[in-house]
Design a protein around this motif. Sequence first.
Motif, PDB file in Angstrom:
ATOM      1  N   GLU A 154     -28.750  19.805 -31.652  1.00 25.06           N
ATOM      2  CA  GLU A 154     -28.311  19.294 -32.950  1.00 25.06           C
ATOM      3  C   GLU A 154     -26.811  19.036 -32.966  1.00 25.06           C
ATOM      4  O   GLU A 154     -26.347  17.986 -33.430  1.00 25.06           O
ATOM      5  CB  GLU A 154     -28.686  20.287 -34.043  1.00 25.06           C
TER       6      GLU A 154
ATOM      7  N   GLN B 194     -24.683  15.408 -33.294  1.00 27.06           N
ATOM      8  CA  GLN B 194     -23.617  15.186 -34.264  1.00 27.06           C
ATOM      9  C   GLN B 194     -22.324  14.736 -33.592  1.00 27.06           C
ATOM     10  O   GLN B 194     -21.681  13.778 -34.029  1.00 27.06           O
ATOM     11  CB  GLN B 194     -23.357  16.481 -35.042  1.00 27.06           C
ATOM     12  N   ARG B 195     -21.943  15.424 -32.521  1.00 22.48           N
ATOM     13  CA  ARG B 195     -20.662  15.154 -31.880  1.00 22.48           C
ATOM     14  C   ARG B 195     -20.702  13.884 -31.029  1.00 22.48           C
ATOM     15  O   ARG B 195     -19.673  13.236 -30.838  1.00 22.48           O
ATOM     16  CB  ARG B 195     -20.239  16.347 -31.016  1.00 22.48           C
TER      17      ARG B 195
ATOM     18  N   SER C  88     -22.221  11.195 -31.716  1.00 19.05           N
ATOM     19  CA  SER C  88     -22.273   9.993 -32.548  1.00 19.05           C
ATOM     20  C   SER C  88     -20.884   9.378 -32.694  1.00 19.05           C
ATOM     21  O   SER C  88     -19.884  10.081 -32.830  1.00 19.05           O
ATOM     22  CB  SER C  88     -22.833  10.346 -33.932  1.00 19.05           C
TER      23      SER C  88
ATOM     24  N   GLN D  64     -18.449   8.906 -36.945  1.00 19.97           N
ATOM     25  CA  GLN D  64     -17.846  10.070 -37.570  1.00 19.97           C
ATOM     26  C   GLN D  64     -17.054   9.625 -38.789  1.00 19.97           C
ATOM     27  O   GLN D  64     -16.292   8.656 -38.737  1.00 19.97           O
ATOM     28  CB  GLN D  64     -16.924  10.786 -36.574  1.00 19.97           C
TER      29      GLN D  64
END
Length: 421
Positions: A270, A274-275, A277, A280
């Motif tokens: 997860e 998030q990172r 992507s 941001q």
Amino acid sequence: MAYTAAADSSPSLTAAPAIASLQRALLWSVGAAGAIVFIEPSPYEFATLAAIIIFLATGLRLRLVFMPLLILLFLVNIGYSIGASYLMDRSEIANWILTSWYMAVTVIFFAMVVSEDTAARLDLLRRGLIVGGLIAAVAGIAGYFNLVPGGHDLLTLYERARGTFKDPNVFGAFLVLPALFVLQSVVSDRFGKSFRSAIAFGIMSLAILLAFSRAAWGLLAIASAFMLALMVLTSSSRAQRSRIIAMAVAAAVVVALLIVVLLSLDSVAEMFRQRASFDQSYDEGRFGRFGRHILGAQMALELPFGIGPLQFTKFFPEDTHNSYLNAFMSGGWISGICYPALVFTTVILGFRHVFIRVPWQRAYLAIFAAFLGTVGESFIIDTDHWRHFWMMLGAMWGMFAAAHHYIATHPTSPLPASGER
């Protein structure tokens, strides 16, 4: 005592064996202490200060070749000091200026130190950095997986590993150079040492992954590929080139398998999504990271003395996240011109020295690859107070001076492929 050399080709300083051993041990301690900077003043500051004092007492050479370096560092910090002149009553601003001047002193120190007894001193600095890198990496991994009672909050930030650093981004970036050193051992040393280095490389790579710093991920991948390519190009035999390529492929496969295993853990997967992507929120929009760069550049053209250190957030939601823009904002046109001049002059000289065959060429390739990657990273992150960045910059200049001396005293040694003399 320290003194200015009359000529760059003058003989190297010699020290008694006990003094030389003490000097090398101090460099090892500086490298190892570089991994512990979550408190200020950090062990790195104490180790570096002790090394500076001992080296000044036992012999240092300020070569003429360092004059451009000295002048540019001086001008950069003069610009910062002028920009901060109306803010010096604030402790955080005064500390920022003192830190900048101190970083400049460490650059000159590492340049002078590495220019003498180069191979041995670089080897001890390398060993210290590897030990420090392993300490920081193990701390970050242990904190992330809750392996240390009460250590999760200390060793992580926002569910990202930070180890013995204040920030996961700096943590990940610091680990790249020691990771490159052990990667060199993986692809070129005998089996036993190569196997141990592979374990160390896996630990550091895992820690970099768990820092969830996109810049550190890219820095490790690009710097590793660049360094290995240079190692292939500078190898003296076909067998050596073949082994480097084969071992590099094997290392890439192992790292890929490690990532696959980690992504099987829901929490890691997860955070990775998030990172990883590019969408941001802090990067997008008029006041996002890149929007701030454009608006800040427009301000820089209109403010010859800048706005002073740590003042950017009074105009924008976040910091500059660009060291070159920050130089303009913090120190006006003086720092804004001299800082990139210092950095990119070092890069140009770095490329010119890649193919010079010297005994410390292997260490040079790792440091140059990590330094070049950090120079690129500086376009999206504020790296101007990263201790290891200034260490690498000083070491680069020391190796430049040492290479010219080596060529002058070894006229029969192989010439660089570029024909530089």
